[in-house]
Scaffold this motif. Structure first.
Motif, PDB file in Angstrom:
ATOM      1  N   GLN A 114       0.837  -1.198   0.000  1.00 34.63           N
ATOM      2  CA  GLN A 114       0.000   0.000   0.000  1.00 34.63           C
ATOM      3  C   GLN A 114       0.874   1.251   0.000  1.00 34.63           C
ATOM      4  OE1 GLN A 114      -3.364  -0.188  -0.416  1.00 34.63           O
ATOM      5  NE2 GLN A 114      -3.004   1.964  -0.853  1.00 34.63           N
ATOM      6  N   ARG A 115       1.952   1.218   0.736  1.00 29.76           N
ATOM      7  CA  ARG A 115       2.848   2.378   0.784  1.00 29.76           C
ATOM      8  C   ARG A 115       3.508   2.621  -0.570  1.00 29.76           C
ATOM      9  NH1 ARG A 115       4.507   4.574   5.683  1.00 29.76           N
ATOM     10  NH2 ARG A 115       3.348   3.670   7.412  1.00 29.76           N
ATOM     11  N   LEU A 116       3.896   1.530  -1.208  1.00 31.41           N
ATOM     12  CA  LEU A 116       4.470   1.684  -2.555  1.00 31.41           C
ATOM     13  C   LEU A 116       3.462   2.336  -3.486  1.00 31.41           C
ATOM     14  CD1 LEU A 116       6.306  -1.682  -3.248  1.00 31.41           C
ATOM     15  CD2 LEU A 116       7.329   0.541  -2.830  1.00 31.41           C
ATOM     16  N   LEU A 117       2.227   1.845  -3.396  1.00 27.79           N
ATOM     17  CA  LEU A 117       1.193   2.396  -4.283  1.00 27.79           C
ATOM     18  C   LEU A 117       0.942   3.864  -3.971  1.00 27.79           C
ATOM     19  CD1 LEU A 117      -1.384  -0.513  -4.436  1.00 27.79           C
ATOM     20  CD2 LEU A 117       0.132   0.269  -6.239  1.00 27.79           C
ATOM     21  N   ASP A 118       0.912   4.186  -2.700  1.00 27.04           N
ATOM     22  CA  ASP A 118       0.697   5.586  -2.323  1.00 27.04           C
ATOM     23  C   ASP A 118       1.807   6.467  -2.868  1.00 27.04           C
ATOM     24  OD1 ASP A 118      -1.520   4.765  -1.087  1.00 27.04           O
ATOM     25  OD2 ASP A 118      -0.738   4.899   0.969  1.00 27.04           O
ATOM     26  N   MET A 119       3.024   5.951  -2.749  1.00 27.08           N
ATOM     27  CA  MET A 119       4.163   6.723  -3.227  1.00 27.08           C
ATOM     28  C   MET A 119       4.052   6.931  -4.738  1.00 27.08           C
ATOM     29  SD  MET A 119       8.085   5.727  -2.578  1.00 27.08           S
ATOM     30  CE  MET A 119       9.430   6.504  -3.447  1.00 27.08           C
ATOM     31  N   LYS A 120       3.636   5.882  -5.420  1.00 24.04           N
ATOM     32  CA  LYS A 120       3.497   5.997  -6.868  1.00 24.04           C
ATOM     33  C   LYS A 120       2.405   7.021  -7.204  1.00 24.04           C
ATOM     34  CE  LYS A 120       4.158   4.273 -11.130  1.00 24.04           C
ATOM     35  NZ  LYS A 120       3.291   4.999 -11.979  1.00 24.04           N
ATOM     36  N   ASP A 121       1.287   6.915  -6.510  1.00 21.58           N
ATOM     37  CA  ASP A 121       0.180   7.846  -6.752  1.00 21.58           C
ATOM     38  C   ASP A 121       0.616   9.277  -6.525  1.00 21.58           C
ATOM     39  OD1 ASP A 121      -1.541   5.951  -7.452  1.00 21.58           O
ATOM     40  OD2 ASP A 121      -2.646   5.863  -5.555  1.00 21.58           O
ATOM     41  N   LYS A 122       1.318   9.473  -5.432  1.00 25.01           N
ATOM     42  CA  LYS A 122       1.753  10.831  -5.071  1.00 25.01           C
ATOM     43  C   LYS A 122       2.601  11.418  -6.198  1.00 25.01           C
ATOM     44  CE  LYS A 122       5.155  12.839  -1.962  1.00 25.01           C
ATOM     45  NZ  LYS A 122       4.622  13.900  -1.132  1.00 25.01           N
ATOM     46  N   HIS A 123       3.562  10.639  -6.664  1.00 22.57           N
ATOM     47  CA  HIS A 123       4.468  11.191  -7.671  1.00 22.57           C
ATOM     48  C   HIS A 123       3.827  11.263  -9.046  1.00 22.57           C
ATOM     49  CE1 HIS A 123       7.335  10.326  -4.412  1.00 22.57           C
ATOM     50  NE2 HIS A 123       7.855  11.460  -4.839  1.00 22.57           N
ATOM     51  N   ASP A 124       2.913  10.328  -9.297  1.00 28.53           N
ATOM     52  CA  ASP A 124       2.159  10.443 -10.555  1.00 28.53           C
ATOM     53  C   ASP A 124       1.411  11.754 -10.588  1.00 28.53           C
ATOM     54  OD1 ASP A 124       2.832   8.270 -11.977  1.00 28.53           O
ATOM     55  OD2 ASP A 124       1.222   6.981 -11.225  1.00 28.53           O
ATOM     56  N   LYS A 125       0.826  12.073  -9.455  1.00 30.50           N
ATOM     57  CA  LYS A 125       0.034  13.300  -9.406  1.00 30.50           C
ATOM     58  C   LYS A 125       0.948  14.514  -9.602  1.00 30.50           C
ATOM     59  CE  LYS A 125      -3.579  15.712  -7.041  1.00 30.50           C
ATOM     60  NZ  LYS A 125      -4.118  16.103  -5.752  1.00 30.50           N
ATOM     61  N   ILE A 126       2.119  14.487  -8.975  1.00 30.66           N
ATOM     62  CA  ILE A 126       3.054  15.613  -9.130  1.00 30.66           C
ATOM     63  C   ILE A 126       3.422  15.786 -10.597  1.00 30.66           C
ATOM     64  CG2 ILE A 126       5.437  16.342  -8.695  1.00 30.66           C
ATOM     65  CD1 ILE A 126       5.081  15.295  -5.854  1.00 30.66           C
ATOM     66  N   ILE A 127       3.736  14.671 -11.233  1.00 30.16           N
ATOM     67  CA  ILE A 127       4.138  14.774 -12.644  1.00 30.16           C
ATOM     68  C   ILE A 127       2.978  15.265 -13.493  1.00 30.16           C
ATOM     69  CG2 ILE A 127       4.801  13.393 -14.659  1.00 30.16           C
ATOM     70  CD1 ILE A 127       6.602  11.805 -12.812  1.00 30.16           C
ATOM     71  N   ASN A 128       1.804  14.791 -13.141  1.00 29.99           N
ATOM     72  CA  ASN A 128       0.628  15.188 -13.906  1.00 29.99           C
ATOM     73  C   ASN A 128       0.285  16.657 -13.693  1.00 29.99           C
ATOM     74  OD1 ASN A 128      -1.632  15.094 -15.420  1.00 29.99           O
ATOM     75  ND2 ASN A 128      -2.914  14.199 -13.830  1.00 29.99           N
ATOM     76  N   VAL A 129       0.288  17.083 -12.433  1.00 35.20           N
ATOM     77  CA  VAL A 129      -0.156  18.446 -12.141  1.00 35.20           C
ATOM     78  C   VAL A 129       0.945  19.468 -12.420  1.00 35.20           C
ATOM     79  CG1 VAL A 129      -0.931  19.991 -10.311  1.00 35.20           C
ATOM     80  CG2 VAL A 129      -1.820  17.674 -10.451  1.00 35.20           C
ATOM     81  N   ALA A 130       2.152  19.156 -11.942  1.00 33.72           N
ATOM     82  CA  ALA A 130       3.189  20.189 -11.984  1.00 33.72           C
ATOM     83  C   ALA A 130       4.127  20.054 -13.171  1.00 33.72           C
ATOM     84  CB  ALA A 130       3.990  20.145 -10.686  1.00 33.72           C
ATOM     85  N   PHE A 131       4.312  18.845 -13.650  1.00 37.18           N
ATOM     86  CA  PHE A 131       5.336  18.652 -14.678  1.00 37.18           C
ATOM     87  C   PHE A 131       4.732  18.385 -16.052  1.00 37.18           C
ATOM     88  CE2 PHE A 131       8.524  17.006 -11.279  1.00 37.18           C
ATOM     89  CZ  PHE A 131       8.665  18.302 -10.818  1.00 37.18           C
ATOM     90  N   ASN A 132       3.490  18.785 -16.219  1.00 33.65           N
ATOM     91  CA  ASN A 132       2.931  18.764 -17.569  1.00 33.65           C
ATOM     92  C   ASN A 132       2.916  17.364 -18.170  1.00 33.65           C
ATOM     93  OD1 ASN A 132       1.832  20.000 -19.786  1.00 33.65           O
ATOM     94  ND2 ASN A 132       3.815  20.375 -20.762  1.00 33.65           N
ATOM     95  N   ASN A 133       2.847  16.368 -17.281  1.00 32.11           N
ATOM     96  CA  ASN A 133       2.852  14.973 -17.743  1.00 32.11           C
ATOM     97  C   ASN A 133       4.030  14.634 -18.650  1.00 32.11           C
ATOM     98  OD1 ASN A 133       1.343  12.890 -16.911  1.00 32.11           O
ATOM     99  ND2 ASN A 133      -0.517  13.525 -17.992  1.00 32.11           N
ATOM    100  N   ASP A 134       5.141  15.223 -18.341  1.00 28.39           N
ATOM    101  CA  ASP A 134       6.323  15.074 -19.187  1.00 28.39           C
ATOM    102  C   ASP A 134       6.758  13.604 -19.259  1.00 28.39           C
ATOM    103  OD1 ASP A 134       9.092  15.092 -20.042  1.00 28.39           O
ATOM    104  OD2 ASP A 134       8.972  17.269 -19.770  1.00 28.39           O
TER     105      ASP A 134
END
Lengths: 733, 444
Positions: free
Chosen positions: A334-354
């Motif tokens: 679950q922690r791995l998944l949370d970590m993945k979700d968190k960073h996916d969201k960062i890339i999506n929101v802040a990094f233009n889905n680069d």
């Protein structure tokens, strides 16, 4: 004419055309010169355009074009020198205004002069390669005003000072600035560039280098980026208001270099506010700002990416090797998944889905997930958990989401075959104990694995499902055929498992109670009667039983126990007390299983249907067991669980690993043979590389193992070493 | 000017004209009459009876004022054209006169406008129409330049170098290609002023950074990316197509002749804007085997080519003597010595020539000894072909013969050219060229 003259024929000297008036040109020029003076003196109302035009026309017509042109140059130059003096004399702030006013005057005068000299401009100028009047006027203005010794530096200083003051927050006259820069542009792009743009860029560079130094000392990263962004926007706005549009790229690149590129490393690694902190605290706005600013400079992205990658690897590594986390596999995943979700969201929101950032994220996960060789087991356990109970009451879509996320982690695994092993075990347990929540979810997971890894990966898993279904049919058939003879005996539910599909351990069957044994024999007879050429073995270690028990005071309970437990309890139908040895002898259950089974029957509070002498937690060989008729429970049905380790114990783990290694051997051999069959001759290193690429989707083969397999194949004469070159192997068909 | 009325009074050479400022505004700011009423100059009515005095010919002023009023030019027979042109130049209205002088080009409406006798001896090499209605005629080592008023300017003299081709870069500049003179390192291509005949720029060819002398042949211009192309042959087998920049005049490229493709000797170059390719045609009788190719200069490759090598054997066979790429860039039109038109598809490499019998001008008649080979031109969807002393006009997708233009005298047409809404035809025997133009649109 006389005859003599006729004979002495003589060519007359060519007579020059009679000059109308030797002073004609001088006079006409005087009129025009006077007019030019009057035009510059704002006194043109008395002039007759028609007369002036005609005079200029006549001068050109009578070949005085050169005089007209040179006179124009002299007169205009004289006026411009006068204008220069008056501009020079302007005090302080009035300087620019005076320049602007005179520029307007000059333009107007130039237009009028061009009107008068239109005929010259049209005929004399092109055929004599002269500069047209308008362009001439601009050139003279440039040479006499803008490049005048006293004006040139003063103009530049004034402009740069105004811009500096505006940067410091003062309000300046933008309209005037616009007019002056427009003038420089009108004089030619080289004038604008040389006399204004280049020094402007230099001054800007030093300004921003100083300012950024100051900011970076006192601001945190987020604030600094905000300021840099504001400065950048200000400069773009400045260009749009009063500079040439072509300057925008140049000035922004200065700001980018001074404010961003030069401080990039320091910004990213800033203590308490750098990139890592932003990532940890989910500061989408700051991250997005950093992304957009760094995008402008070379290596900006790679800087962000590198820091993010190393941060991910570091935190991920801590997560997967933390011994605390290893206790709870579900929480671990679950922690791995949370970590993945968190960073996916960062890339999506802040990094233009680069894409490049996504790749960095994936490679980081791949890196640290495989640092822990129990990751495959844990991921399988997580799925097990979810499919057992976690998905109760969850909609189908949500199930899909969870499974998709798991598949994402699965993709990162290098040892996919290990996952397969565990998944098979866990699935078997779920199926046999009827614990799966949703058949659809199970199947969907298998379909996902199939699309990911291909048919062979899931064929056995699918086989398990088929067995479950055919077993149901078989049981129906069995009871239909035996209906008349069954009577009141125990009901038997058999699941016929295909050998190979299921993770069965070879186990010696225990002695079943006589009642059960007879039913079992009936089933065996029925099954072998319908299917010829098959062999049935009982996996008593995997079954369950529901038995009815009557305790003291006539209290009746239904006990849900394992097959082993059932065997033990059935013994107490005839005896009240049995020793461990007696039980072991009667049932022949393997010692470790028996101990666990007795422990769960006698030592668990609330479920202790047996009593043990002496009372202790552990089972010893000389213990004695009694039927506990004082047993009470508020439930009619009592489930007596076996004490089973969810997670594998250390020796089990070792065993699984060994089994995995064993299973890999034929796969590696098959790959080697496939490769050699097509290539015939190949050297060692190439074989290793090709085998690795072929098997990558399942696991990363160890080169040492590959070497051993090659040797084994040589022994079995599939391959041979080349006689000349020992490094080469040859395929023997 | 009185408020409410924009009437303007002129006294031109003693005659009173009255008109409105609106009509004068038609003259534009770049003319004397337009500037006269500009706000920079005193907008009040001039002194002396409220009229502007202009010391010029009143009869011409009347014609020009009428031109400003109606946009049409009607010259009374008593006014010589030259006088009118001179007056128009004074007022800055020459462009207006030219625009009204003839209408937009249409091959089926052409009328002979003038016939200009040439002075040079011998056969003319080429005639080229300029963008503003002027033209230039190449004869031997001279190029005679005429403006749109058909006034001859100072000729371009090449000092005994034989002129191969000429072309207008713009109305003011003419590019001339010439045969190399032995013993000189000066190249065979220069830019001349059309008004003065002066040499403005000499185009050079460098091979391996060494400037070499060369003979330049056919010319073409690309107005989309400002290039000049010319077929070149150097003395050391440097055959190919030279490419120069129109703005800087510097050589930017050289396409060396691949084997089997005749480029350096080409008769005709034509830039195709749509496909960014250059058509090169080297034809009979310069060579025995005709070659037509399409070059992609960026890729440095021949993207399409055709040759009759091995097809024709005897002199009586149909030979391609001129070729042009059609305006849509999809096909090449060719003509043989019997004036049969033929077409080739540029989109396939296999087709060969499709001779069109429908557009054949007349029963095949063997041209007499003195005649010139036919030439082709395409303009506004119409196809033009010269034979003997006439020019045939073909229209429509089927290329149907619709008109024949025949001048009065001068023998067969050796070259013709369309440009500036005029057609110029140069006759071979008498050094006369005819000017054909479309009359202005009908009144109603």
């Amino acid at each position: 004419m006389s005859a003599q003259k006729k004979r002495n024929f003589k060519i007359e000297a060519f007579k020059h055309r009679v000059e109308v008036d030797p002073k004609y040109a001088e006079k006409t020029w005087k009129i025009l010169e006077h007019a030019i003076h009057e035009i510059y003196n704002h006194n043109a109302s008395g002039l007759s355009f028609e007369e002036l035009y005609r005079n200029a026309y006549n001068m050109v017509l009578h070949k005085y074009g050169e005089k007209l042109y040179s006179g124009l140059v002299t007169t205009m130059t004289w006026h411009l020198k006068e204008i220069a003096k008056s501009i020079e004399a302007a005090q302080g702030g009035l300087f620019l205004e005076e320049l602007n006013r005179k520029w307007g005057d000059h333009n107007k005068a130039l237009q009028m002069i061009r009107d008068i000299l239109m005929y010259m401009d049209r005929t004399f100028v092109p055929s004599n390669h002269k500069t047209p009047v308008h362009e001439l006027g601009l050139n003279l203005w440039r040479d006499n005003i803008i490049h005048s010794h006293k004006i040139q530096t003063r103009l530049l200083d004034t402009l740069l000072d105004l811009i500096h003051r505006e940067r410091k927050g003062e309000v300046i006259n933008r309209g005037l600035m616009r007019n002056i820069t427009k003038m420089l542009m009108d004089l030619g792009s080289s004038v604008y560039q040389e006399d204004f743009e280049r020094p402007f860029l230099e001054v800007s560079a030093s300004f921003y280098s100083g300012e950024s130094q100051q900011f970076i000392e006192c601001c945190d990263c987020g604030d600094y980026l905000k300021k840099a962004e504001r400065r950048l926007n200000e400069e773009m706005e400045r260009v749009s208001h009063y500079l040439d549009a072509k300057s925008e790229a140049k000035i922004t690149s200065v700001v980018e270099k001074e404010m961003i590129a030069n401080h990039m490393q320091r910004l990213v690694h800033m203590e308490n506010s750098g990139l890592v902190n932003m990532l940890v605290d989910d500061k989408y706005e700051d991250l997005s700002r950093m992304y957009n600013l760094f995008r402008r400079v070379p290596e900006g992205f790679s800087t962000i990416r590198d820091v993010m990658t190393s941060h991910l690897r570091e935190t991920g590594k801590q997560l997967v090797i933390d011994p605390d986390r290893l206790r709870d596999p579900v929480d671990f995943v679950q922690r791995l998944l949370d970590m993945k979700d968190k960073h996916d969201k960062i890339i999506n929101v802040a990094f233009n889905n680069d894409k490049t950032f996504q790749n960095a994220l994936n490679s980081s996960f791949e890196y640290f997930i495989n640092l822990n060789n129990r990751s495959p087991e844990f991921i399988s356990l997580y799925v097990d958990d979810k499919l057992r109970k976690g998905l109760k009451g969850v909609t189908e879509e949500d199930v899909e989401v969870v499974l998709d996320k798991v598949m994402m982690l699965f993709r990162y695994l290098q040892e996919k075959d290990v996952f397969e092993k565990y998944y098979k075990q866990h699935l078997a347990k779920r199926l046999l104990s009827g614990k799966t929540v949703s058949d659809d979810a199970e199947r969907s997971m298998i379909v996902k694995l199939k699309t990911e890894c291909g048919y062979q990966f899931t064929s056995k898993l699918e086989g398990m499902f088929t067995d479950m279904r055919t077993s149901q049919d078989t049981m129906q058939g069995f009871y239909a055929s035996q209906y008349s003879e069954m009577g009141d005996g125990p009901t038997l539910a058999v699941q016929v498992l295909t050998t190979g599909s299921w993770p069965t351990q070879p186990s010696t069957p225990c002695n079943l109670p006589a009642e059960i044994l007879s039913v079992c024999e009936k089933f065996r007879a029925y099954y072998l009667g319908t299917h010829t050429g098959r062999r049935l073995t009982w996996q008593t270690n995997m079954g369950t039983a529901d038995i009815k028990a009557t305790f003291g005071k006539g209290q009746k309970h239904e006990l849900n126990v394992s097959t082993y437990q059932m065997c033990v309890l059935m013994l107490f139908n005839s005896e009240d007390c049995l020793s461990y040895k007696e039980i072991e002898q009667a049932t022949e259950i393997p010692a470790s299983d028996l101990k666990r089974c007795l422990q769960s029957l006698a030592c668990v509070k609330g479920k202790n249907v047996l009593r043990k002498e002496p009372m202790s937690k552990d089972i010893a060989e000389d213990d004695a067991f009694y039927f506990n008729d004082k047993f009470t429970s508020k439930f009619i049905k009592v489930k007596i669980g076996t004490v089973v380790a969810q997670k594998e114990s250390e020796p089990e783990k070792h065993e699984t690993r060994q089994r995995v290694e064993e299973d890999r051997k034929p796969q590696i051999e098959a790959a080697i043979v496939r490769i050699m069959k097509s290539r015939r001759v190949l050297d060692h290193n190439s074989i290793v590389t090709e085998v690795t690429t072929q098997l990558q989707s399942r696991f990363l083969p160890n080169p040492v193992v590959i070497k051993k397999r090659i040797e084994s194949l040589i022994e079995r004469e599939f391959l041979e070493r080349d006689k000349a070159d020992r490094k080469l192997y040859r395929y023997l068909a | 000017m009185a408020s409410g009325s924009d009437r303007v009074r002129f006294n031109v050479g003693g005659k009173i004209f009255e008109t409105t400022a609106t009509i004068l505004a038609n003259a534009g700011r770049q003319s004397m009459l337009g500037s006269l009423l500009d706000e920079f100059w005193d907008p009040r009515q001039p002194a002396g009876g409220g009229e502007y005095f202009i010391d010029r010919n009143p009869a011409c002023f009347a014609v020009l004022l009428d031109l400003l009023r109606t946009g049409e030019l009607h010259v009374p027979p008593n006014i010589p054209e030259r006088l009118l042109y001179r007056e128009a130049l004074f007022y800055g209205l020459l462009d207006h006169v030219r625009a009204a002088r003839w209408g937009p080009f249409d091959g089926n409406l052409l009328r002979p406008a003038a016939s200009v006798p040439g002075r040079a001896p011998g056969d003319g090499t080429a005639i080229r129409a300029g963008p503003d209605g002027g033209c230039c005629v190449a004869h031997g080592s001279m190029v005679h330049v005429y403006d749109w008023m058909l006034e001859e300017h100072r000729p371009i003299s090449l000092d005994y170098q034989q002129v191969n081709d000429v072309g207008y870069l713009e109305a003011q500049s003419i590019v001339v290609t010439a045969r190399e003179r032995l013993g000189r390192v000066e190249g065979g291509m220069g830019l001349f002023s059309s008004s003065t005949g002066e040499l403005r720029h000499r185009f050079r060819v460098a091979h391996d950074d060494q400037v070499k002398s060369f003979t330049a042949g056919a010319l073409s211009f690309s107005n989309s990316d400002y290039k000049i192309f010319a077929s070149c042959k150097g003395r050391c087998n440097e055959y190919g197509i030279g490419v120069w920049d129109q703005n800087t005049g510097l050589q930017v490229d050289f396409f060396y002749e691949p084997t089997g493709c005749l480029l350096g000797d080409a008769d005709k170059l034509q830039w195709l804007d749509g496909s960014n390719c250059l058509m090169v045609a080297t034809l009979f009788p310069r060579t025995d085997n005709c070659f037509i190719g399409l070059l992609d200069l960026r890729e440095k490759s021949v993207v399409w080519s055709w040759s009759d090598a091995g097809i024709t054997t005897s002199l009586d066979d149909k030979r391609v003597v001129h070729a042009i790429a059609m305006e849509d860039g999809r096909s090449v039109c060719v003509v043989n010595q019997y004036e049969d038109l033929g077409f080739m598809d540029l989109r396939s490499n296999a087709g060969g020539v499709r001779w069109s019998s429908r557009s054949k001008l007349m029963n095949r008649k063997v041209p007499d000894e003195e005649s010139c080979y036919p030439k082709l031109a395409a303009h506004g969807g119409q196809l033009f072909s010269s034979l003997n002393d006439g020019i045939s006009v073909f229209c429509g997708p089927e290329r149907v013969l619709t008109s024949t233009l025949r001048g009065s005298y001068g023998g067969s047409i050796c070259d013709f050219s369309i440009g500036g809404d005029r057609l110029f035809a140069l006759h071979g025997d008498e050094n006369v060229f005819d000017v054909w133009e479309t009359p202005p649109s009908p009144i109603f």
